[in-house]
Design a protein around this motif. Structure first.
Motif, mmCIF file in Angstrom:
data_model
loop_
_atom_site.group_PDB
_atom_site.id
_atom_site.type_symbol
_atom_site.label_atom_id
_atom_site.label_comp_id
_atom_site.label_asym_id
_atom_site.label_seq_id
_atom_site.Cartn_x
_atom_site.Cartn_y
_atom_site.Cartn_z
ATOM 1 N N PRO A 86 0.829 -1.214 0.000
ATOM 2 C CA PRO A 86 0.000 0.000 0.000
ATOM 3 C C PRO A 86 0.861 1.260 0.000
ATOM 4 C CG PRO A 86 -0.680 -1.551 1.722
ATOM 5 C CD PRO A 86 0.631 -2.027 1.210
ATOM 6 N N GLU A 87 0.341 2.320 -0.570
ATOM 7 C CA GLU A 87 1.034 3.603 -0.569
ATOM 8 C C GLU A 87 1.276 4.071 0.868
ATOM 9 O OE1 GLU A 87 2.213 5.550 -2.883
ATOM 10 O OE2 GLU A 87 1.496 4.563 -4.714
ATOM 11 N N GLY A 88 2.504 4.553 1.118
ATOM 12 C CA GLY A 88 2.842 5.111 2.419
ATOM 13 C C GLY A 88 3.099 4.099 3.504
ATOM 14 N N ALA A 89 3.268 2.821 3.149
ATOM 15 C CA ALA A 89 3.433 1.777 4.159
ATOM 16 C C ALA A 89 4.823 1.820 4.790
ATOM 17 C CB ALA A 89 3.198 0.404 3.528
ATOM 18 N N ARG A 90 4.887 1.328 6.022
ATOM 19 C CA ARG A 90 6.162 1.054 6.685
ATOM 20 C C ARG A 90 6.521 -0.397 6.381
ATOM 21 N NH1 ARG A 90 3.032 3.214 10.497
ATOM 22 N NH2 ARG A 90 2.893 1.208 11.601
ATOM 23 N N VAL A 91 7.727 -0.626 5.865
ATOM 24 C CA VAL A 91 8.089 -1.937 5.322
ATOM 25 C C VAL A 91 9.381 -2.438 5.963
ATOM 26 C CG1 VAL A 91 8.722 -3.198 3.212
ATOM 27 C CG2 VAL A 91 6.968 -1.403 3.124
ATOM 28 N N ALA A 92 9.445 -3.741 6.193
ATOM 29 C CA ALA A 92 10.688 -4.415 6.558
ATOM 30 C C ALA A 92 10.950 -5.490 5.513
ATOM 31 C CB ALA A 92 10.592 -5.038 7.946
ATOM 32 N N ARG A 116 16.976 8.345 0.351
ATOM 33 C CA ARG A 116 17.975 7.690 1.219
ATOM 34 C C ARG A 116 17.522 7.727 2.669
ATOM 35 N NH1 ARG A 116 20.054 4.988 3.987
ATOM 36 N NH2 ARG A 116 22.263 4.456 4.298
ATOM 37 N N ALA A 117 16.852 8.793 3.072
ATOM 38 C CA ALA A 117 16.412 8.925 4.461
ATOM 39 C C ALA A 117 15.334 7.912 4.831
ATOM 40 C CB ALA A 117 15.899 10.346 4.709
ATOM 41 N N LYS A 118 14.688 7.309 3.839
ATOM 42 C CA LYS A 118 13.645 6.316 4.121
ATOM 43 C C LYS A 118 14.222 4.964 4.523
ATOM 44 C CE LYS A 118 10.310 8.047 0.662
ATOM 45 N NZ LYS A 118 9.538 7.640 -0.534
ATOM 46 N N ILE A 119 15.511 4.745 4.269
ATOM 47 C CA ILE A 119 16.089 3.399 4.359
ATOM 48 C C ILE A 119 17.013 3.270 5.556
ATOM 49 C CG2 ILE A 119 17.520 1.691 3.171
ATOM 50 C CD1 ILE A 119 16.772 3.065 0.546
ATOM 51 N N SER A 137 9.233 -5.290 13.688
ATOM 52 C CA SER A 137 8.373 -4.645 14.686
ATOM 53 C C SER A 137 7.850 -3.319 14.151
ATOM 54 C CB SER A 137 9.158 -4.417 15.981
ATOM 55 O OG SER A 137 8.375 -3.731 16.921
ATOM 56 N N GLY A 138 6.545 -3.153 14.148
ATOM 57 C CA GLY A 138 5.932 -1.919 13.693
ATOM 58 C C GLY A 138 5.771 -1.798 12.196
ATOM 59 N N ALA A 139 6.291 -2.772 11.443
ATOM 60 C CA ALA A 139 6.142 -2.727 9.988
ATOM 61 C C ALA A 139 4.740 -3.189 9.597
ATOM 62 C CB ALA A 139 7.181 -3.609 9.317
ATOM 63 N N GLN A 140 4.125 -2.450 8.689
ATOM 64 C CA GLN A 140 2.821 -2.869 8.184
ATOM 65 C C GLN A 140 2.969 -4.008 7.171
ATOM 66 O OE1 GLN A 140 2.370 1.343 7.180
ATOM 67 N NE2 GLN A 140 0.213 1.124 7.740
ATOM 68 N N VAL A 141 4.048 -3.959 6.397
ATOM 69 C CA VAL A 141 4.305 -4.979 5.386
ATOM 70 C C VAL A 141 5.705 -5.537 5.602
ATOM 71 C CG1 VAL A 141 4.495 -5.496 2.927
ATOM 72 C CG2 VAL A 141 2.833 -3.791 3.721
ATOM 73 N N VAL A 142 5.815 -6.854 5.601
ATOM 74 C CA VAL A 142 7.108 -7.534 5.644
ATOM 75 C C VAL A 142 7.308 -8.253 4.319
ATOM 76 C CG1 VAL A 142 8.463 -9.378 6.726
ATOM 77 C CG2 VAL A 142 7.138 -7.795 8.145
ATOM 78 N N ILE A 143 8.479 -8.077 3.732
ATOM 79 C CA ILE A 143 8.861 -8.792 2.516
ATOM 80 C C ILE A 143 9.975 -9.750 2.890
ATOM 81 C CG2 ILE A 143 9.760 -8.584 0.170
ATOM 82 C CD1 ILE A 143 8.840 -5.622 0.236
ATOM 83 N N ALA A 144 9.879 -10.995 2.440
ATOM 84 C CA ALA A 144 10.933 -11.978 2.689
ATOM 85 C C ALA A 144 11.235 -12.720 1.390
ATOM 86 C CB ALA A 144 10.505 -12.962 3.774
ATOM 87 N N ASP A 145 12.503 -12.766 1.036
ATOM 88 C CA ASP A 145 12.957 -13.459 -0.177
ATOM 89 C C ASP A 145 14.143 -14.338 0.196
ATOM 90 O OD1 ASP A 145 13.592 -14.275 -2.719
ATOM 91 O OD2 ASP A 145 14.107 -12.297 -3.488
ATOM 92 N N PRO A 146 13.870 -15.426 0.952
ATOM 93 C CA PRO A 146 14.964 -16.221 1.514
ATOM 94 C C PRO A 146 15.621 -17.130 0.485
ATOM 95 C CG PRO A 146 12.872 -17.239 2.034
ATOM 96 C CD PRO A 146 12.552 -15.943 1.336
ATOM 97 N N ARG A 162 13.125 -0.943 6.213
ATOM 98 C CA ARG A 162 14.301 -1.492 6.891
ATOM 99 C C ARG A 162 14.731 -2.714 6.088
ATOM 100 N NH1 ARG A 162 10.686 -1.806 12.271
ATOM 101 N NH2 ARG A 162 10.109 0.413 12.330
ATOM 102 N N MET A 163 16.000 -2.747 5.694
ATOM 103 C CA MET A 163 16.471 -3.790 4.793
ATOM 104 C C MET A 163 17.536 -4.622 5.485
ATOM 105 S SD MET A 163 16.607 -1.439 1.328
ATOM 106 C CE MET A 163 16.800 -2.798 0.188
ATOM 107 N N ASN A 164 17.295 -5.930 5.536
ATOM 108 C CA ASN A 164 18.219 -6.864 6.180
ATOM 109 C C ASN A 164 18.903 -7.746 5.136
ATOM 110 O OD1 ASN A 164 17.842 -10.095 7.075
ATOM 111 N ND2 ASN A 164 19.289 -8.894 8.284
ATOM 112 N N GLU A 165 20.218 -7.916 5.272
ATOM 113 C CA GLU A 165 20.983 -8.792 4.380
ATOM 114 C C GLU A 165 22.244 -9.240 5.118
ATOM 115 O OE1 GLU A 165 22.669 -11.086 1.646
ATOM 116 O OE2 GLU A 165 20.606 -10.354 1.522
ATOM 117 N N VAL A 166 22.711 -10.448 4.806
ATOM 118 C CA VAL A 166 23.892 -10.984 5.490
ATOM 119 C C VAL A 166 25.118 -11.067 4.598
ATOM 120 C CG1 VAL A 166 23.362 -13.413 4.996
ATOM 121 C CG2 VAL A 166 24.673 -12.821 7.058
ATOM 122 N N GLY A 167 24.953 -11.219 3.274
ATOM 123 C CA GLY A 167 26.085 -11.449 2.379
ATOM 124 C C GLY A 167 26.925 -10.204 2.171
#
Length: 378
Positions: A230-236, A281-284, A299-308, A257-262
């Protein structure tokens, strides 16, 4: 869509075990349709692309005798290489690069690696085609600590590819293992990364970063994911890689919020972030490390994306999402078995329900299927 399924190699190499068949494997189709039925969803739609020349990224083993190297894929369960000089699913430039590299190995008298003896220099060739320039990022993986023994060969490759060369890299891999790439890359010439565009964003792929080989269908997947936000969502986003999905959704979100290990993927993500304007840039925020350890990013994210990866979600992340469900979870799966298990665990508490399921034929002629699932808070 191309329907050319001819193969000049007999037998076809193990990269295409179902060569000639259209659509995803019947077992995968049946498993997804059964999952949809159990969760009250309609029959799963399958998105496909062209079936010739779609592969823009290839890793080819280099084996064989001095003066007669083979470049291709291993026969199943062996270290015998199927030589594939005219592969019809690879972009023509990959075949061209493989031919130039083979000739350079011969002319520079570079030995090919032997798995049994752990001797010989040239182990693997990696080629990535950049769509916008139609040039190739080329990596030679060698059983050598330094590029000096391959210097003459590397210079021949650079000279003979000319304007078709994006960049040329040396990678040292002296380990006695089946791991293809070593951790360090030395730039022989050319830019630091291949650049692709998704959703208007510039996405950078250094030579060690993970990338999809079928970018036409990968782009369909990214657009499908974008439409779920959705427009304006908080995403992890977990397992963010170089940011192909996350950077593409910036115009739709207020925070991500973007998580990566490699390390190599994090480097590519850093290159992408450096080219953003200050507002985007300030959004990330970037959270490096294992997804399970970084689970509180949801925590607090409206939408979570996972691409494991193929093994699926980290167990700690699965547990957290099932206990603290976001409004929406978009799960991009490259491993059907792990996805089915993760779906059972995610929905086991009744806090999340499966609300949408789409299949993408990312690697035609193989048993692989890419699945995008939408889970909703119950």
């Amino acid at each position: 869509m191309s329907t050319d399924t001819s193969c000049p190699h007999r037998p076809p190499c193990p990269g295409c075990p179902r060569f000639g068949e259209i659509g995803i494997a019947s077992a995968a189709r049946d498993a997804l349709d059964e999952l949809a039925r159990v969760h009250g969803l309609p029959e799963v739609s399958v998105i496909s692309g062209k079936t010739a020349g779609f592969r823009l990224r290839a890793r080819l083993a280099i084996r064989g005798r001095l003066g007669s190297p083979k470049l291709g894929l291993f026969e199943l369960g062996t270290h015998r290489v199927v030589h594939i000089p005219h592969c019809s699913v690879q972009h023509p430039l990959i075949n061209r690069v493989a031919g130039v590299v083979r000739r350079a190995l011969v002319d520079a008298r570079v030995t090919s690696y032997s798995d049994k003896a752990h001797l010989g220099l040239a182990r693997y060739l990696q080629v990535v085609v950049e769509r916008s320039s139609q040039t190739a990022q080329v990596v030679i993986v060698a059983n050598s600590a330094t590029p000096e023994p391959l210097a003459a060969c590397l210079d021949l490759i650079r000279e003979r590819l000319g304007s078709e060369l994006h960049s040329l890299w040396f990678n040292a891999n002296r380990e006695r293992s089946n791991t293809i790439l070593g951790p360090d890359f030395l730039n022989w010439c050319g830019p630091a990364s291949v650049v692709e565009h998704f959703g208007g964003a510039r996405v950078h792929y250094p030579p060690g970063a993970f990338g999809q080989n079928n970018l036409d269908v990968a782009q369909e997947i990214i657009e499908h994911v974008r439409a779920q936000i959705p427009e304006g969502a908080r995403v992890a986003e977990f397992y963010a890689g170089v940011g192909a999905i996350g950077l593409s959704v910036l115009t739709r979100v207020c925070e991500i919020r973007m998580n990566e290990v490699g390390p190599q993927s994090l480097h590519g993500l850093e290159l992408g972030l450096a080219q953003l304007d200050s507002e985007n840039r300030a959004k990330i925020s970037v959270i490096p490390g294992q997804a399970g350890a970084a689970r509180l990013a949801a925590s607090g994210a409206q939408v979570v994306i996972a691409d494991p990866p193929r093994k699926g979600l980290d167990p700690q992340l699965t547990e957290y999402l099932s206990e603290h469900p976001p409004e929406r979870l978009v799960y991009v799966s490259c491993g059907l078995e792990s996805f089915l298990s993760d779906t059972a665990r995610l929905t086991s508490r009744g806090e999340l329900r499966l609300g949408g399921l789409t299949a993408f034929n990312l690697l035609p002629f193989t048993a692989h299927v890419e699945t995008v699932a939408r889970f909703e808070r119950a």
